[in-house]
Scaffold this motif. Structure first.
Motif, PDB file in Angstrom:
ATOM      1  N   GLN A  65      28.883  29.590  34.277  1.00  0.00           N
ATOM      2  CA  GLN A  65      28.592  29.625  32.847  1.00  0.00           C
ATOM      3  C   GLN A  65      27.713  28.422  32.498  1.00  0.00           C
ATOM      4  N   ASN A  66      26.427  28.684  32.306  1.00  0.00           N
ATOM      5  CA  ASN A  66      25.491  27.629  31.929  1.00  0.00           C
ATOM      6  C   ASN A  66      25.851  27.133  30.528  1.00  0.00           C
ATOM      7  N   PRO A  67      26.028  25.824  30.348  1.00  0.00           N
ATOM      8  CA  PRO A  67      26.416  25.325  29.025  1.00  0.00           C
ATOM      9  C   PRO A  67      25.356  25.550  27.942  1.00  0.00           C
ATOM     10  N   ASN A  68      24.119  25.819  28.338  1.00  0.00           N
ATOM     11  CA  ASN A  68      23.053  26.021  27.353  1.00  0.00           C
ATOM     12  C   ASN A  68      23.087  27.392  26.696  1.00  0.00           C
ATOM     13  N   ASP A  69      23.495  28.427  27.465  1.00  0.00           N
ATOM     14  CA  ASP A  69      23.499  29.781  26.882  1.00  0.00           C
ATOM     15  C   ASP A  69      24.741  30.596  27.246  1.00  0.00           C
ATOM     16  N   LEU A  70      25.665  29.977  27.990  1.00  0.00           N
ATOM     17  CA  LEU A  70      26.941  30.587  28.377  1.00  0.00           C
ATOM     18  C   LEU A  70      26.805  31.779  29.332  1.00  0.00           C
ATOM     19  N   HIS A  71      25.637  31.940  29.957  1.00  0.00           N
ATOM     20  CA  HIS A  71      25.416  32.986  30.960  1.00  0.00           C
ATOM     21  C   HIS A  71      25.478  32.371  32.355  1.00  0.00           C
ATOM     22  N   PRO A  72      25.817  33.174  33.362  1.00  0.00           N
ATOM     23  CA  PRO A  72      25.751  32.692  34.747  1.00  0.00           C
ATOM     24  C   PRO A  72      24.282  32.495  35.162  1.00  0.00           C
ATOM     25  N   TRP A  73      24.038  31.437  35.899  1.00  0.00           N
ATOM     26  CA  TRP A  73      22.681  31.104  36.352  1.00  0.00           C
ATOM     27  C   TRP A  73      22.694  30.739  37.826  1.00  0.00           C
ATOM     28  N   HIS A 119      13.804  40.355  36.448  1.00  0.00           N
ATOM     29  CA  HIS A 119      12.641  40.540  35.581  1.00  0.00           C
ATOM     30  C   HIS A 119      12.605  39.408  34.551  1.00  0.00           C
ATOM     31  N   LYS A 120      11.409  39.059  34.155  1.00  0.00           N
ATOM     32  CA  LYS A 120      11.205  37.965  33.208  1.00  0.00           C
ATOM     33  C   LYS A 120      11.707  38.388  31.827  1.00  0.00           C
ATOM     34  N   ILE A 121      12.511  37.491  31.204  1.00  0.00           N
ATOM     35  CA  ILE A 121      13.009  37.781  29.860  1.00  0.00           C
ATOM     36  C   ILE A 121      12.490  36.786  28.825  1.00  0.00           C
ATOM     37  N   SER A 122      12.053  35.604  29.263  1.00  0.00           N
ATOM     38  CA  SER A 122      11.495  34.613  28.330  1.00  0.00           C
ATOM     39  C   SER A 122      10.874  33.474  29.124  1.00  0.00           C
ATOM     40  N   ASP A 123      10.458  32.458  28.420  1.00  0.00           N
ATOM     41  CA  ASP A 123       9.941  31.258  29.072  1.00  0.00           C
ATOM     42  C   ASP A 123      10.492  30.040  28.344  1.00  0.00           C
ATOM     43  N   ASN A 181       9.033  20.865  32.808  1.00  0.00           N
ATOM     44  CA  ASN A 181       8.105  21.802  33.436  1.00  0.00           C
ATOM     45  C   ASN A 181       8.194  23.144  32.723  1.00  0.00           C
ATOM     46  N   GLN A 182       7.070  23.812  32.593  1.00  0.00           N
ATOM     47  CA  GLN A 182       7.096  25.159  32.043  1.00  0.00           C
ATOM     48  C   GLN A 182       7.726  26.102  33.058  1.00  0.00           C
ATOM     49  N   ILE A 183       8.622  26.955  32.552  1.00  0.00           N
ATOM     50  CA  ILE A 183       9.340  27.886  33.409  1.00  0.00           C
ATOM     51  C   ILE A 183       9.328  29.295  32.814  1.00  0.00           C
ATOM     52  N   ASP A 184       9.517  30.252  33.685  1.00  0.00           N
ATOM     53  CA  ASP A 184       9.816  31.619  33.283  1.00  0.00           C
ATOM     54  C   ASP A 184      11.291  31.848  33.574  1.00  0.00           C
ATOM     55  N   ILE A 185      11.983  32.486  32.638  1.00  0.00           N
ATOM     56  CA  ILE A 185      13.391  32.781  32.804  1.00  0.00           C
ATOM     57  C   ILE A 185      13.521  34.254  33.199  1.00  0.00           C
ATOM     58  N   TYR A 186      14.236  34.471  34.293  1.00  0.00           N
ATOM     59  CA  TYR A 186      14.434  35.810  34.841  1.00  0.00           C
ATOM     60  C   TYR A 186      15.902  36.198  34.721  1.00  0.00           C
ATOM     61  N   GLU A 187      16.138  37.496  34.711  1.00  0.00           N
ATOM     62  CA  GLU A 187      17.506  38.003  34.654  1.00  0.00           C
ATOM     63  C   GLU A 187      17.610  39.245  35.514  1.00  0.00           C
ATOM     64  N   VAL A 197      22.929  37.884  35.860  1.00  0.00           N
ATOM     65  CA  VAL A 197      22.709  36.493  36.241  1.00  0.00           C
ATOM     66  C   VAL A 197      21.267  36.124  35.911  1.00  0.00           C
ATOM     67  N   ARG A 198      21.073  34.878  35.546  1.00  0.00           N
ATOM     68  CA  ARG A 198      19.738  34.378  35.193  1.00  0.00           C
ATOM     69  C   ARG A 198      19.309  33.267  36.140  1.00  0.00           C
ATOM     70  N   LEU A 199      18.035  32.960  36.091  1.00  0.00           N
ATOM     71  CA  LEU A 199      17.465  31.843  36.845  1.00  0.00           C
ATOM     72  C   LEU A 199      16.123  31.496  36.231  1.00  0.00           C
ATOM     73  N   CYS A 200      15.585  30.381  36.649  1.00  0.00           N
ATOM     74  CA  CYS A 200      14.236  30.036  36.181  1.00  0.00           C
ATOM     75  C   CYS A 200      13.325  29.805  37.375  1.00  0.00           C
ATOM     76  N   VAL A 201      12.048  30.044  37.132  1.00  0.00           N
ATOM     77  CA  VAL A 201      11.007  29.824  38.137  1.00  0.00           C
ATOM     78  C   VAL A 201       9.924  28.975  37.472  1.00  0.00           C
ATOM     79  N   GLN A 202       9.580  27.851  38.097  1.00  0.00           N
ATOM     80  CA  GLN A 202       8.536  26.984  37.564  1.00  0.00           C
ATOM     81  C   GLN A 202       7.188  27.700  37.631  1.00  0.00           C
TER      82      GLN A 202
END
Length: 139
Positions: free
Chosen positions: A55-63, A119-123, A130-136, A98-103
């Protein structure tokens, strides 16, 4: 392990290698947030690792925090196997996405995650600005 991928270090932290103190400090912060870490062992040697926060403290989703394979063992299917094992772990915990980020600039990483159903859901920006893309990925 971390220093076997100098291009990744350069992209994320702005230098080609990390000190033991850098790695310990990063791990300490992540463990305080409940990060789980799995080492990938082959022939009694660590060839990679995958980490995730239930549970990521920033958005409460698994990362997924990090998937790194030692440079000498890349392109041998270890990353795909690690992701399958993590998928099984998440399913056992009834985690359905589950989410993750890619620089930005990590084309190899973005391609890997897309091939594995993300798939990308936001940035946004990571902890290093660093600028990132957030995937889920939904299960």
């Amino acid at each position: 392990m971390m220093n076997s991928q100098p291009e990744f270090n350069l992209l994320v932290i702005g230098k080609r290698s990390q000190t033991i103190e850098d790695i310990r400090e990063e791990n300490k912060k992540n463990l305080e947030h409940g990060e789980k870490m799995f080492h990938l062992i082959e022939n009694n040697a660590c060839v990679g690792m995958i980490t995730y926060l239930p549970q990521n403290p920033n958005d409460l989703h698994p990362w997924i925090g990090l998937l790194i394979i030692h440079k000498e063992h890349e392109r041998a299917g270890i990353g795909t196997l690690a992701l399958k094992l993590l998928d099984d772990e998440l399913a056992a915990q009834r985690i359905d996405k589950v989410r993750l980020c890619v620089q930005h600039g990590n084309h190899k990483g973005a391609s890997f995650w897309q091939k594995n159903g993300f798939h990308k859901i936001s940035d946004g920006l990571d902890n290093y600005n660093n600028q990132i893309d957030i995937y889920e990925k939904k299960k």
